[in-house]
Design a protein around this motif. Structure first.
Motif, PDB file in Angstrom:
ATOM      1  N   PRO A  55       0.838  -1.203   0.000  1.00  0.00           N
ATOM      2  CA  PRO A  55       0.000   0.000   0.000  1.00  0.00           C
ATOM      3  C   PRO A  55       0.873   1.252   0.000  1.00  0.00           C
ATOM      4  N   CYS A  56       0.330   2.375  -0.488  1.00  0.00           N
ATOM      5  CA  CYS A  56       1.082   3.643  -0.442  1.00  0.00           C
ATOM      6  C   CYS A  56       0.989   4.249   0.950  1.00  0.00           C
ATOM      7  N   GLU A  57      -0.090   3.927   1.653  1.00  0.00           N
ATOM      8  CA  GLU A  57      -0.174   4.304   3.076  1.00  0.00           C
ATOM      9  C   GLU A  57      -1.027   3.263   3.792  1.00  0.00           C
ATOM     10  N   GLY A  58      -0.844   3.194   5.092  1.00  0.00           N
ATOM     11  CA  GLY A  58      -1.603   2.223   5.880  1.00  0.00           C
ATOM     12  C   GLY A  58      -0.863   0.906   6.040  1.00  0.00           C
ATOM     13  N   GLU A  59      -1.526  -0.030   6.702  1.00  0.00           N
ATOM     14  CA  GLU A  59      -0.851  -1.300   7.024  1.00  0.00           C
ATOM     15  C   GLU A  59      -1.828  -2.462   6.986  1.00  0.00           C
TER      16      GLU A  59
END
Ligand SMILES: Nc1ncnc2c1ncn2[C@@H]1O[C@H](COP(=O)(O)OP(=O)(O)OP(=O)(O)O)[C@@H](O)[C@H]1O
Length: 215
Positions: A55-59
């Motif tokens: 992902p480009c952000e988050g987990e």
């Protein structure tokens, strides 16, 4: 016993977000549906959940721990087009046995014939190939399956057959199953809850009051 993603955001081209702020969780033993218009990002999300794409952000977490790129992937993805996930230079027996050796019972459950083992992927029909990709995903270490338009290209009888077999194994092994599909009737019939991906967000669809899940 949970697969969870927190605040996932993703784009292919810088800052052209496909989706953002996606929060989603599934426990083992649950069946969850994801629907949404073509191109909204369902397959991209399924690749992130199964660790094919970052992902480009988050987990993404399994049982509270970040999913690891190393070792066996507990989230297995079954694509709409099985031929795209198979090495055309390998015979079916090599493709099938790459990560584990499925027992004869499992092969029989999905009607995989011995005579298909010595063929190349190009020498099998889409429905026959899809049976291999499902069995391949059912490694004993698998905890979650993502079925991304798994039976879209198959005829109605083969679709029903494959779903019946997969759902019975999912139940027997207490797997978590994410079903990505445009077929609302299928989702309503088999899922505990359904999400709609729309305008870059993933929202739960409230079930109708008379909704009865068929197991
Ligand atoms: N490798 C890539 N590079 C650039 N853009 C891509 C790439 N793969 C997909 N896209 C774009 O990202 C968007 C989301 O694609 P995705 O395949 O995730 O959608 P989807 O909801 O699964 O679609 P469908 O229901 O038609 O399968 C689409 O606009 C697609 O064109």
């Amino acid at each position: 016993m949970t697969l969870r993603c927190n605040n996932i955001g993703f784009y292919y081209n810088h800052d052209q977000w496909i989706f953002r702020g996606v929060n989603f969780g599934i426990k083992r033993g649950e069946i969850v549906g994801i629907s949404g218009y073509s191109g909204c990002g369902k397959t991209s999300l399924s690749k992130i959940l199964s660790n094919f794409q970052q992902p480009c952000e988050g987990e993404v977490l399994i049982d509270g721990k970040l999913i690891s790129l190393k070792g066996f992937q507990k989230v297995q993805l079954i694509y709409q087009h099985p031929e795209k996930s198979m090495n055309p230079k390998w015979k079916m027996k090599e493709i099938l046995n790459e990560s584990y050796s499925p027992d004869q019972d499992l092969l029989d459950t999905f009607g995989i014939k011995q005579e298909w083992m010595n063929r190349w992927p190009i020498e099998l029909s889409g429905g026959e190939l899809q049976r291999f990709s499902i069995v391949r995903a059912l490694n004993p270490l698998t905890e979650y399956i993502i079925a991304d338009e798994m039976t879209t290209m198959l005829d109605g009888i083969t679709q029903a057959y494959i779903w019946k077999q997969l759902l019975s194994i999912v139940k027997k092994r207490n797997l978590g199953l994410i079903v990505i599909s445009h077929e609302k009737e299928l989702l309503k019939k088999i899922c505990d809850r359904i999400y709609l991906m729309e305008k870059g967000r993933l929202n739960i669809i409230p079930p109708p009051k008379d909704c009865l899940k068929v197991s």
